[in-house]
Write a protein that holds these residues in place. Structure first.
Motif, PDB file in Angstrom:
ATOM      1  N   VAL A 153       0.828  -1.212   0.000  1.00  0.00           N
ATOM      2  CA  VAL A 153       0.000   0.000   0.000  1.00  0.00           C
ATOM      3  C   VAL A 153       0.860   1.259   0.000  1.00  0.00           C
ATOM      4  O   VAL A 153       0.601   2.194  -0.759  1.00  0.00           O
ATOM      5  CB  VAL A 153      -0.956  -0.002   1.212  1.00  0.00           C
ATOM      6  N   LEU A 154       1.879   1.282   0.836  1.00  0.00           N
ATOM      7  CA  LEU A 154       2.662   2.511   0.983  1.00  0.00           C
ATOM      8  C   LEU A 154       3.840   2.575   0.017  1.00  0.00           C
ATOM      9  O   LEU A 154       4.310   3.671  -0.306  1.00  0.00           O
ATOM     10  CB  LEU A 154       3.197   2.619   2.415  1.00  0.00           C
ATOM     11  N   GLY A 155       4.331   1.431  -0.429  1.00  0.00           N
ATOM     12  CA  GLY A 155       5.528   1.431  -1.254  1.00  0.00           C
ATOM     13  C   GLY A 155       6.723   1.883  -0.443  1.00  0.00           C
ATOM     14  O   GLY A 155       6.716   1.843   0.785  1.00  0.00           O
ATOM     15  N   ASP A 156       7.749   2.290  -1.142  1.00  0.00           N
ATOM     16  CA  ASP A 156       8.947   2.766  -0.431  1.00  0.00           C
ATOM     17  C   ASP A 156       8.739   4.223  -0.049  1.00  0.00           C
ATOM     18  O   ASP A 156       8.838   5.114  -0.877  1.00  0.00           O
ATOM     19  CB  ASP A 156      10.178   2.627  -1.336  1.00  0.00           C
ATOM     20  N   MET A 157       8.421   4.447   1.207  1.00  0.00           N
ATOM     21  CA  MET A 157       8.204   5.824   1.670  1.00  0.00           C
ATOM     22  C   MET A 157       9.554   6.470   1.940  1.00  0.00           C
ATOM     23  O   MET A 157      10.390   5.908   2.642  1.00  0.00           O
ATOM     24  CB  MET A 157       7.413   5.827   2.993  1.00  0.00           C
ATOM     25  N   GLU A 158       9.716   7.645   1.404  1.00  0.00           N
ATOM     26  CA  GLU A 158      10.952   8.377   1.684  1.00  0.00           C
ATOM     27  C   GLU A 158      10.811   9.047   3.044  1.00  0.00           C
ATOM     28  O   GLU A 158       9.854   9.786   3.283  1.00  0.00           O
ATOM     29  CB  GLU A 158      11.180   9.420   0.598  1.00  0.00           C
ATOM     30  N   VAL A 159      11.732   8.773   3.912  1.00  0.00           N
ATOM     31  CA  VAL A 159      11.671   9.361   5.258  1.00  0.00           C
ATOM     32  C   VAL A 159      12.422  10.687   5.223  1.00  0.00           C
ATOM     33  O   VAL A 159      13.599  10.723   4.851  1.00  0.00           O
ATOM     34  CB  VAL A 159      12.303   8.415   6.300  1.00  0.00           C
ATOM     35  N   PRO A 160      11.738  11.784   5.567  1.00  0.00           N
ATOM     36  CA  PRO A 160      12.422  13.081   5.545  1.00  0.00           C
ATOM     37  C   PRO A 160      13.652  13.075   6.451  1.00  0.00           C
ATOM     38  O   PRO A 160      13.678  12.366   7.459  1.00  0.00           O
ATOM     39  CB  PRO A 160      11.358  14.044   6.085  1.00  0.00           C
ATOM     40  N   SER A 161      14.619  13.844   6.066  1.00  0.00           N
ATOM     41  CA  SER A 161      15.864  13.922   6.824  1.00  0.00           C
ATOM     42  C   SER A 161      15.576  14.278   8.283  1.00  0.00           C
ATOM     43  O   SER A 161      14.844  15.221   8.581  1.00  0.00           O
ATOM     44  CB  SER A 161      16.753  14.983   6.178  1.00  0.00           C
ATOM     45  N   GLY A 162      16.117  13.520   9.171  1.00  0.00           N
ATOM     46  CA  GLY A 162      15.953  13.796  10.597  1.00  0.00           C
ATOM     47  C   GLY A 162      14.708  13.189  11.207  1.00  0.00           C
ATOM     48  O   GLY A 162      14.524  13.228  12.424  1.00  0.00           O
ATOM     49  N   ALA A 163      13.836  12.619  10.361  1.00  0.00           N
ATOM     50  CA  ALA A 163      12.590  12.047  10.894  1.00  0.00           C
ATOM     51  C   ALA A 163      12.777  10.572  11.240  1.00  0.00           C
ATOM     52  O   ALA A 163      13.603   9.893  10.636  1.00  0.00           O
ATOM     53  CB  ALA A 163      11.468  12.190   9.875  1.00  0.00           C
ATOM     54  N   THR A 164      12.018  10.129  12.219  1.00  0.00           N
ATOM     55  CA  THR A 164      12.024   8.707  12.559  1.00  0.00           C
ATOM     56  C   THR A 164      11.072   7.994  11.610  1.00  0.00           C
ATOM     57  O   THR A 164       9.988   8.502  11.335  1.00  0.00           O
ATOM     58  CB  THR A 164      11.503   8.520  13.997  1.00  0.00           C
ATOM     59  N   PRO A 165      11.436   6.825  11.108  1.00  0.00           N
ATOM     60  CA  PRO A 165      10.477   6.085  10.259  1.00  0.00           C
ATOM     61  C   PRO A 165       9.175   5.809  11.009  1.00  0.00           C
ATOM     62  O   PRO A 165       9.144   5.874  12.239  1.00  0.00           O
ATOM     63  CB  PRO A 165      11.228   4.788   9.949  1.00  0.00           C
ATOM     64  N   LEU A 166       8.128   5.486  10.254  1.00  0.00           N
ATOM     65  CA  LEU A 166       6.829   5.255  10.884  1.00  0.00           C
ATOM     66  C   LEU A 166       6.924   4.137  11.917  1.00  0.00           C
ATOM     67  O   LEU A 166       7.505   3.084  11.649  1.00  0.00           O
ATOM     68  CB  LEU A 166       5.784   4.891   9.834  1.00  0.00           C
ATOM     69  N   GLY A 167       6.330   4.378  13.062  1.00  0.00           N
ATOM     70  CA  GLY A 167       6.343   3.386  14.128  1.00  0.00           C
ATOM     71  C   GLY A 167       5.203   2.394  13.987  1.00  0.00           C
ATOM     72  O   GLY A 167       4.257   2.608  13.230  1.00  0.00           O
ATOM     73  N   GLU A 168       5.308   1.303  14.745  1.00  0.00           N
ATOM     74  CA  GLU A 168       4.293   0.254  14.667  1.00  0.00           C
ATOM     75  C   GLU A 168       2.910   0.805  15.008  1.00  0.00           C
ATOM     76  O   GLU A 168       1.942   0.525  14.306  1.00  0.00           O
ATOM     77  CB  GLU A 168       4.659  -0.888  15.617  1.00  0.00           C
ATOM     78  N   ASP A 169       2.811   1.604  16.053  1.00  0.00           N
ATOM     79  CA  ASP A 169       1.474   2.093  16.421  1.00  0.00           C
ATOM     80  C   ASP A 169       0.940   3.072  15.385  1.00  0.00           C
ATOM     81  O   ASP A 169      -0.263   3.133  15.129  1.00  0.00           O
ATOM     82  CB  ASP A 169       1.454   2.687  17.838  1.00  0.00           C
ATOM     83  N   GLU A 170       1.837   3.810  14.744  1.00  0.00           N
ATOM     84  CA  GLU A 170       1.385   4.725  13.693  1.00  0.00           C
ATOM     85  C   GLU A 170       0.878   3.936  12.485  1.00  0.00           C
ATOM     86  O   GLU A 170      -0.149   4.286  11.888  1.00  0.00           O
ATOM     87  CB  GLU A 170       2.543   5.643  13.286  1.00  0.00           C
ATOM     88  N   LEU A 171       1.565   2.882  12.145  1.00  0.00           N
ATOM     89  CA  LEU A 171       1.137   2.052  11.018  1.00  0.00           C
ATOM     90  C   LEU A 171      -0.155   1.303  11.345  1.00  0.00           C
ATOM     91  O   LEU A 171      -1.049   1.188  10.505  1.00  0.00           O
ATOM     92  CB  LEU A 171       2.246   1.068  10.647  1.00  0.00           C
ATOM     93  N   VAL A 172      -0.232   0.802  12.570  1.00  0.00           N
ATOM     94  CA  VAL A 172      -1.463   0.128  12.995  1.00  0.00           C
ATOM     95  C   VAL A 172      -2.638   1.106  12.899  1.00  0.00           C
ATOM     96  O   VAL A 172      -3.721   0.760  12.437  1.00  0.00           O
ATOM     97  CB  VAL A 172      -1.306  -0.424  14.428  1.00  0.00           C
ATOM     98  N   GLY A 173      -2.402   2.328  13.319  1.00  0.00           N
ATOM     99  CA  GLY A 173      -3.453   3.354  13.282  1.00  0.00           C
ATOM    100  C   GLY A 173      -3.973   3.595  11.880  1.00  0.00           C
ATOM    101  O   GLY A 173      -5.148   3.914  11.683  1.00  0.00           O
TER     102      GLY A 173
END
Lengths: 315, 294
Positions: A153-173
């Protein structure tokens, strides 16, 4: 048709038997239990080409190569909670790249039970060593299944510089609200917006944002909105400091349920800390919390929410 | 408990009347059938869902407090929550009876689908009234939802249509039954597969453009007999199947025994004895008991 192959499926009964056996197998021997077939495996009767054992072997080899650093540590008993979640990103990517599975087949529990317990048992055990049925059997929260779908669904999401990749609870949400996740444009936009958030508690921000957009979707048809208008809808939800009358009740009464979905893990999409286990769930406690959050008779819902229950302003 | 949904904007539920959905195979020229007569479906088939809707735009405009220049769209959507998939077809709305449809491509949906229809504001000048809907707001059909079950619980015979010439099977053969198992306790669905040859003219017609023709029915009758016969003969050859054993449901042993039970010999042991005594006579018996060419 997107995807080419149908994959073997396991019945829950066969999967439970394999789970018992894998639970009793030490991590350094878990890989020895793998197989390319199982006597109880079956395929969807019609609708595609059955995957062959050579392809299954290639998938296994690719996954093991991609996850070797984590699996090596797991075999040595040195893979800790914080590192396990790091496997999810590479796992989803390599599964999605190599499987060529028909998405409809990827929606079946039995498919993921086979992959988790027959083809890649050491990966399943390394990621979730406690062997919870929701993680080892092919249910929606299965160790492999959820990573494939997130990648799909999301494909390869580019993580902005300095940002933490999506967390489990964020993805679950996002993914346990299918109305959001079924709209590919919208869910990618939401994921990007969450990644761009610079506030102190991003998970809280993500939960609130998802709920507000979800409430908006009950009365908004995104198919009529172009990309800019859809982005404006999301930004409006970010800016919103007071929810609509309908969302008051929704937000308060579902607070406990949302926590249910998200609380068992706090681990980013690629790398962070997992806290708590599913075995330690305490539904009674959470119901009590939800009751406490529910407004008392004669009080308005919104007015009773704590100030930090509102979305922080955008950066 | 009564569920009351309060919309944040004005709506016009009386401005539309939705007719029931119909369904057809997307590649098929056959007429759409009611949802209750859903054709046999698998992942390789695209579906088209269609319906008619009566729209009264004057009513929609007045109920929503919009100026006469406002335009609306009718949206038909299908979504599958198990595959995180959604498609929406947008049709500019006009007063009168309108036909809507939405296509579900092959392979994207599993288990069940949710269908819905909505009347949506397509364009409207800005309004100072916060209750007046704007572009994208649903004014009717927000709660219109129909669930279509795509995959039932009933078992189906594992089948795949392929070109025999491409996989090294005799190009003139109409079908091939593949049955491979180590033990009669193995899963039947995982051990058997019927391959239909798309190079074969009559088979191709049966599975393609003309599945309801008399010729297709004839091919199907031959196919059904041949598959049953091959399964019975496999049961005869496998002496692990004997009347003293019982097999788990859906195992190879259970299915082979159940096919043998359709003969007057009642089980694999009885069939085996009959073959040993008079092979040709048993074949003739099968033709009679399985209704071949009846």
């Amino acid at each position: 048709m997107s995807g080419r192959f149908l994959y073997p499926r396991l019945t829950d009964r066969a999967a439970m038997q394999l789970r018992e056996a894998l639970l009793a197998t030490p991590m350094d021997k878990a890989g020895d239990t793998h197989s390319l077939s199982h006597p109880a495996a079956y395929f969807a009767a019609v609708g595609g080409e059955r995957v062959d054992e050579e392809t299954l072997h290639k998938i296994r080899r690719s996954v093991l190569e991609a996850l070797e650093p984590w699996l090596r540590r797991a075999r040595a008993g040195q893979l800790h909670r914080g590192n396990r979640a790091e496997m999810d990103g590479p796992l989803g990517a390599v599964l999605h790249e190599t499987m060529d599975i028909i998405p409809a087949d990827a929606a079946h529990d039995g498919t993921w039970s086979f992959l988790s317990l027959v083809l890649l048992p050491e990966v399943t055990k390394a990621r979730f060593p406690d062997g919870h049925v929701n993680r080892w059997l092919g249910r929606p929260r299965n160790a492999l299944r959820r990573t494939w779908w997130r990648q799909h669904v999301l494909g390869d999401m580019e993580v902005p510089s300095g940002a933490t990749p999506l967390g489990e609870d964020e993805l679950v949400g996002l993914f346990e609200r299918p109305t959001l996740a079924s709209d590919a444009r919208l869910v990618r936009l939401l994921a990007r917006r969450i990644l761009e958030h610079r506030g102190p508690d991003r998970s809280h921000f993500a939960r609130r944002l998802s709920k507000r957009v979800l409430a908006e979707l009950a009365f908004t048809e995104t198919a009529l909105l172009d990309d800019a208008e859809l982005e404006a809808l999301v930004e409006e939800a970010v800016r919103s400091r007071s929810a609509s009358p309908r969302t008051d009740g929704v937000e308060v009464s579902t607070a406990g349920r949302t926590e249910d979905k998200a609380a068992e893990e706090r681990a980013p999409w690629t790398g962070s800390v997992r806290t708590g286990t599913e075995g330690s769930r305490q539904p009674e406690k959470r119901r009590g919390l939800a009751r406490l959050l529910r407004p008392k008779a004669g009080q308005s819902g919104r007015g009773d929410l704590a100030p930090d229950d509102r979305l922080p302003p955008p950066p | 408990m009564v569920r009351q949904v309060i919309a944040p904007k004005r709506t016009a539920p009386a401005a539309v009347a939705f007719e029931p959905w119909n369904v057809s195979i997307a590649s098929d020229s056959a007429e759409a059938a009611p949802l209750g007569e859903m054709p046999p479906w698998d992942y390789s088939m695209a579906l088209r869902f269609s319906c008619e809707v009566f729209v009264d735009l004057e009513r929609a405009i007045s109920d929503c407090g919009l100026p006469p220049t406002a335009t609306f769209a009718l949206v038909a959507f299908a979504e599958c929550r198990d595959t995180y998939w959604r498609a929406a077809d947008v049709h500019p709305a006009r007063t009168g009876r309108m036909a809507l449809s939405v296509r579900v491509p092959a392979g994207v949906a599993a288990n069940s689908l949710r269908l819905g229809r909505r009347l949506v504001v397509q364009s409207a000048p800005p309004s100072s009234d916060v209750l007046v809907p704007a572009k994208g707001h649903v004014v009717a059909g927000a709660d219109d939802a129909t669930t279509v079950v795509l995959e039932g619980d009933g078992g189906r015979f594992p089948t795949q249509a392929i070109s025999f010439s491409e996989v090294g099977l005799p190009a003139d053969a109409p079908w091939h039954l593949s049955l491979s198992y180590d033990d009669p306790t193995d899963s039947f669905a995982g051990s058997v597969q019927l391959l239909l040859n798309t190079d074969h003219e009559r088979v191709a017609r049966m599975i393609g453009e003309n599945p309801d023709s008399a010729d297709a029915a004839d091919v199907q009758a031959h196919l059904a007999f041949d598959v049953a016969r091959q399964l019975i003969m496999q049961a005869v050859r496998d002496d692990r199947l004997d009347s003293s054993k019982s097999w788990e449901e859906d195992s190879v042993g259970a299915v082979l025994e159940s096919v043998c039970a359709r003969t007057r010999r009642r089980n694999a042991t009885g069939c085996r004895a009959a073959v040993a005594q008079d092979p040709q006579g048993f074949e003739t018996e099968l033709k009679a008991q399985l209704g071949y060419m009846r």
